[in-house]
Motif scaffolding. Structure first.
Motif, mmCIF file in Angstrom:
data_model
loop_
_atom_site.group_PDB
_atom_site.id
_atom_site.type_symbol
_atom_site.label_atom_id
_atom_site.label_comp_id
_atom_site.label_asym_id
_atom_site.label_seq_id
_atom_site.Cartn_x
_atom_site.Cartn_y
_atom_site.Cartn_z
ATOM 1 N N GLY A 99 48.001 42.299 33.585
ATOM 2 C CA GLY A 99 46.920 43.024 34.233
ATOM 3 C C GLY A 99 45.677 42.198 34.515
ATOM 4 O O GLY A 99 44.646 42.751 34.901
ATOM 5 N N VAL A 100 45.774 40.882 34.350
ATOM 6 C CA VAL A 100 44.625 40.003 34.584
ATOM 7 C C VAL A 100 45.016 38.925 35.598
ATOM 8 O O VAL A 100 46.039 38.261 35.452
ATOM 9 N N ILE A 101 44.191 38.748 36.620
ATOM 10 C CA ILE A 101 44.399 37.681 37.593
ATOM 11 C C ILE A 101 43.917 36.363 36.998
ATOM 12 O O ILE A 101 42.789 36.277 36.492
ATOM 13 N N HIS A 102 44.798 35.357 37.047
ATOM 14 C CA HIS A 102 44.481 34.027 36.529
ATOM 15 C C HIS A 102 44.456 33.017 37.678
ATOM 16 O O HIS A 102 45.215 33.144 38.644
ATOM 17 N N PRO A 114 41.807 33.043 32.998
ATOM 18 C CA PRO A 114 41.553 34.416 33.454
ATOM 19 C C PRO A 114 40.335 34.486 34.370
ATOM 20 O O PRO A 114 39.307 33.867 34.102
ATOM 21 N N VAL A 115 40.474 35.261 35.432
ATOM 22 C CA VAL A 115 39.409 35.370 36.432
ATOM 23 C C VAL A 115 38.941 36.805 36.602
ATOM 24 O O VAL A 115 37.741 37.082 36.630
ATOM 25 N N LEU A 116 39.894 37.752 36.712
ATOM 26 C CA LEU A 116 39.537 39.127 37.041
ATOM 27 C C LEU A 116 40.541 40.094 36.437
ATOM 28 O O LEU A 116 41.747 39.979 36.664
ATOM 29 N N GLU A 117 40.029 41.062 35.653
ATOM 30 C CA GLU A 117 40.876 42.134 35.123
ATOM 31 C C GLU A 117 41.021 43.226 36.178
ATOM 32 O O GLU A 117 40.027 43.694 36.739
ATOM 33 N N MET A 118 42.250 43.634 36.424
ATOM 34 C CA MET A 118 42.473 44.684 37.417
ATOM 35 C C MET A 118 41.742 45.967 37.042
ATOM 36 O O MET A 118 41.291 46.716 37.917
ATOM 37 N N SER A 119 41.598 46.226 35.759
ATOM 38 C CA SER A 119 40.924 47.448 35.309
ATOM 39 C C SER A 119 39.444 47.466 35.691
ATOM 40 O O SER A 119 38.813 48.523 35.683
ATOM 41 N N ALA A 120 38.883 46.301 36.026
ATOM 42 C CA ALA A 120 37.477 46.235 36.438
ATOM 43 C C ALA A 120 37.299 46.557 37.920
ATOM 44 O O ALA A 120 36.171 46.668 38.402
ATOM 45 N N THR A 121 38.422 46.729 38.632
ATOM 46 C CA THR A 121 38.365 47.032 40.062
ATOM 47 C C THR A 121 38.712 48.495 40.305
ATOM 48 O O THR A 121 39.106 49.223 39.381
ATOM 49 N N ASN A 122 38.604 48.918 41.549
ATOM 50 C CA ASN A 122 38.982 50.279 41.936
ATOM 51 C C ASN A 122 40.367 50.334 42.554
ATOM 52 O O ASN A 122 40.733 51.347 43.168
ATOM 53 N N LEU A 123 41.149 49.280 42.377
ATOM 54 C CA LEU A 123 42.479 49.196 42.957
ATOM 55 C C LEU A 123 43.543 49.254 41.871
ATOM 56 O O LEU A 123 43.297 48.853 40.734
ATOM 57 N N ARG A 124 44.719 49.725 42.235
ATOM 58 C CA ARG A 124 45.821 49.832 41.281
ATOM 59 C C ARG A 124 47.060 49.169 41.862
ATOM 60 O O ARG A 124 47.232 49.083 43.080
ATOM 61 N N GLY A 125 47.945 48.699 40.981
ATOM 62 C CA GLY A 125 49.227 48.169 41.415
ATOM 63 C C GLY A 125 49.240 46.667 41.643
ATOM 64 O O GLY A 125 48.237 46.059 41.987
ATOM 65 N N SER A 126 50.437 46.085 41.449
ATOM 66 C CA SER A 126 50.594 44.644 41.631
ATOM 67 C C SER A 126 50.369 44.222 43.072
ATOM 68 O O SER A 126 49.885 43.105 43.334
ATOM 69 N N HIS A 127 50.710 45.101 44.034
ATOM 70 C CA HIS A 127 50.492 44.742 45.433
ATOM 71 C C HIS A 127 49.004 44.563 45.729
ATOM 72 O O HIS A 127 48.609 43.677 46.488
ATOM 73 N N ASN A 128 48.160 45.382 45.082
ATOM 74 C CA ASN A 128 46.721 45.217 45.269
ATOM 75 C C ASN A 128 46.189 44.008 44.511
ATOM 76 O O ASN A 128 45.182 43.413 44.921
ATOM 77 N N ALA A 129 46.854 43.645 43.411
ATOM 78 C CA ALA A 129 46.484 42.394 42.731
ATOM 79 C C ALA A 129 46.673 41.214 43.683
ATOM 80 O O ALA A 129 45.846 40.295 43.735
ATOM 81 N N GLU A 130 47.755 41.235 44.472
ATOM 82 C CA GLU A 130 47.972 40.157 45.439
ATOM 83 C C GLU A 130 46.912 40.171 46.529
ATOM 84 O O GLU A 130 46.465 39.113 46.989
ATOM 85 N N ASN A 131 46.502 41.364 46.959
ATOM 86 C CA ASN A 131 45.433 41.431 47.961
ATOM 87 C C ASN A 131 44.139 40.827 47.422
ATOM 88 O O ASN A 131 43.430 40.100 48.136
ATOM 89 N N LEU A 132 43.837 41.110 46.172
ATOM 90 C CA LEU A 132 42.642 40.540 45.540
ATOM 91 C C LEU A 132 42.774 39.027 45.393
ATOM 92 O O LEU A 132 41.812 38.285 45.613
ATOM 93 N N MET A 133 43.961 38.569 45.017
ATOM 94 C CA MET A 133 44.180 37.125 44.900
ATOM 95 C C MET A 133 43.956 36.425 46.235
ATOM 96 O O MET A 133 43.353 35.346 46.297
ATOM 97 N N ALA A 134 44.459 37.035 47.312
ATOM 98 C CA ALA A 134 44.287 36.439 48.638
ATOM 99 C C ALA A 134 42.812 36.344 49.010
ATOM 100 O O ALA A 134 42.366 35.345 49.586
#
Length: 448
Positions: A250-253, A258-278
């Motif tokens: 659940g953490v973008i590295h 570690p850079v960003l915890e998904m729980s700190a965002t308003n987005l859910r799901g691994s697909h949105n983690a990729e959008n944030l990474m991009a």
């Protein structure tokens, strides 16, 4: 590429949003413009009136396909298929054709961040726009996301960079289009109603990298095999290790840190983690540090129709994923759910098979409620492994049946997995109708 516009007679093929925007841009640049569209004059009356008021000549219906006037150049709207009679008429007369994306790029004259991919384009485009504005960079999101790039090209001359969502349709007719940063979110089967093969769809999409040089950047999904690229790469994946950006627990590295915890965002799901990474990778390519990028990304809220929570009723959550216009989107929506799903799916037949997701649907869903042109075909594929209910062409009936099948703690997920044009104007119209139907439901006693 220099483009002489003033005084030229230029045809715009297609009177939709992109074509209309291109026509207005050309008029502002001093061109004489004729807009041609094969649609009936009656159906196009409002657009014709608006374009004529702006100074364009408009030819509609059969007369557009048979037009024999001379033109210096033609601009092709992305919604017009290259195999149409309208386009063939211009090709037969050897009139040069470029796409609306190419026109806007040349006339804007500013660096471009271009975002493409089968899914996630709009969310990532908005994330990048919000992040750049938060970092003090003047930009505007446009292109396939709307408004069209042509509508913002002149305004863009005052920007630092343009943030442009691009589709395969828009990339078909590029010549010099060169993004400073090209973002490739991922590739999955889609648009087989337009392309003769999956390879043809891929070939159109991968043109985003065609004119890049070693001075440019390519932000790419690690999972996809891409041809050799000249641009410098930054890779990401929420599903595989080895990329510059990875998702761990659940953490973008980034490079293992570690850079960003998904729980700190308003987005859910691994697909949105990729959008944030991009988005983060785009910021890295521009030289920003993470501290500057995180606040605007965490503040971002997605637009409606992509895993949009509507309400909880009788213990059941209703989720609108009308933007799932292909199977990859449907798969990602289901993968992101941990509770039992009552799935509403189906729509226009786009040429791909739903059999590939049968096991996933059976594993995640209590039942499937099917509607639209593909309902019978999907039922035949899925009914061997889970209950399926075909409701024909009634979204209202689909909502009623889904509610009757759901139990407290379940999720009713509207994720069609294909496009909407069999029954609706577009995916937004489809999602809005679903939302309205769900909001009109009244509570009953909870089911056991």
């Amino acid at each position: 590429m220099k483009m002489q516009i003033s005084g030229k007679h230029i045809a715009v093929l297609g009177a939709g949003e992109s074509g209309g925007s291109a026509a207005r841009l050309l008029l502002a640049e001093g061109a004489r413009v004729t807009v041609l569209d094969s649609g009936s004059p009656e159906a196009l009356r409002e657009k014709i009136t608006s374009l004529e008021a702006a100074g364009a000549n408009v030819i509609a219906g059969a007369a557009a396909d048979a037009d024999d006037a001379g033109y210096d150049l033609a601009i092709l709207s992305p919604g017009i298929e290259p195999t149409s009679a309208l386009v063939k008429n211009f090709l037969a007369r050897y009139i040069p054709i470029i796409g609306e994306l190419e026109l806007a790029f040349v006339l804007c004259g500013k660096p471009v961040i271009a975002i493409t991919g089968t899914n996630g384009k709009t969310t990532t485009t908005q994330l990048i726009e919000k992040m750049l504005l938060g970092c003090g960079v003047k930009t505007v999101a446009c292109g396939n996301i709307g408004p069209a790039f042509s509508a913002k090209a002149r305004e863009g001359r005052a920007m630092d960079v343009m943030t442009v969502e691009v589709s395969s349709f828009q990339l078909e007719e590029i010549r010099t289009f060169r993004p400073t940063i090209a973002v490739w979110l991922g590739f999955a089967p889609d648009h087989l109603d337009r392309y003769p093969s999956l390879q043809a769809y891929y070939d159109a999409k991968v043109r985003i990298f065609e004119n890049q040089t070693t001075d440019d950047w390519a932000v790419v999904n690690l999972r996809d095999k891409l041809p050799p690229l000249k641009a410098r790469r930054i890779t990401f994946s929420a599903y595989e290790s080895g990329g510059d950006f990875e998702l761990r627990n659940g953490v973008i590295h980034f490079h293992g840190k570690p850079v960003l915890e998904m729980s700190a965002t308003n987005l859910r799901g691994s697909h949105n983690a990729e959008n944030l990474m991009a988005a983060l990778a785009t910021g890295c390519a521009m030289g920003f540090d993470f501290a500057k990028m995180l606040a605007p990304l965490c503040a971002y809220r997605a637009l409606p129709h992509r895993c949009e929570f509507i309400r909880t009723l009788d213990g059941v959550d209703y989720v609108n994923d009308s933007k799932a216009t292909n199977l990859d989107s449907l798969e990602k929506a289901l993968d992101g759910e941990t509770r039992t799903v009552v799935l509403i799916a189906g729509g226009k037949d786009k040429g791909f098979e739903f059999g590939s997701v049968t096991d996933l649907v059976a594993r995640k869903c209590r039942c499937a409620v099917l509607l639209g042109d593909m309902a019978a075909r999907i039922e035949q594929l899925w009914s061997r492994k889970l209950p399926c209910i075909n409701v024909g062409r009634s979204l209202e009936r689909a909502v009623q049946v889904a509610r009757s099948q759901a139990r407290s703690g379940d999720i009713v997920l509207f994720s069609p997995g294909t496009s909407s044009f069999d029954m609706f104007r577009n995916y937004a119209d489809r999602g809005n109708q679903f939302r309205q139907l769900v909001q009109s439901l009244t509570p009953t006693h909870s089911k056991p």
